[in-house]
Design a protein around this motif. Sequence first.
Motif: not given
Length: 145
Positions: A117-143
Amino acid sequence: MARVDFAFGAPDRLRMACEVVAKHHDKGRRLVVYCSDAVLLERFDLMLWGFEPTAFIPHVDAGDPLAAQTPILLSGKAVTPPEGSSPSPWLVNLDARCPPGAEQYERVLEIVSQDEESVLAARRRWREYKDAGHELHAHDVSNRA
């Protein structure tokens, strides 16, 4: 537009948010923590007081009379970045949706849990930020422990 950093795979989202807030507070950065869910924001508020026995992170609600003198502000609605601070304040989003006014901040921090659920919501936010023109960066913190 803001730089938006997504930290994907957090084992405990609120705990990691506390650690991020503590780290940036120690560096002298002001932060606004946004979440429209009052129960979740209150839970985060309580965690900031006791997530580490020796940590003290001064924080108040953005509407509090002491907000101008307090480095960490919590809010359930849009907050204009506090002026006159150096370095400029950043926004930590704990909401399931993009925070209103994100474009006013230099940087937005997103912490994403491992559950679907959190991942899906984050993907929606990612698309919204991208469409708005923000500079996006992803980091894997699972470890991270």
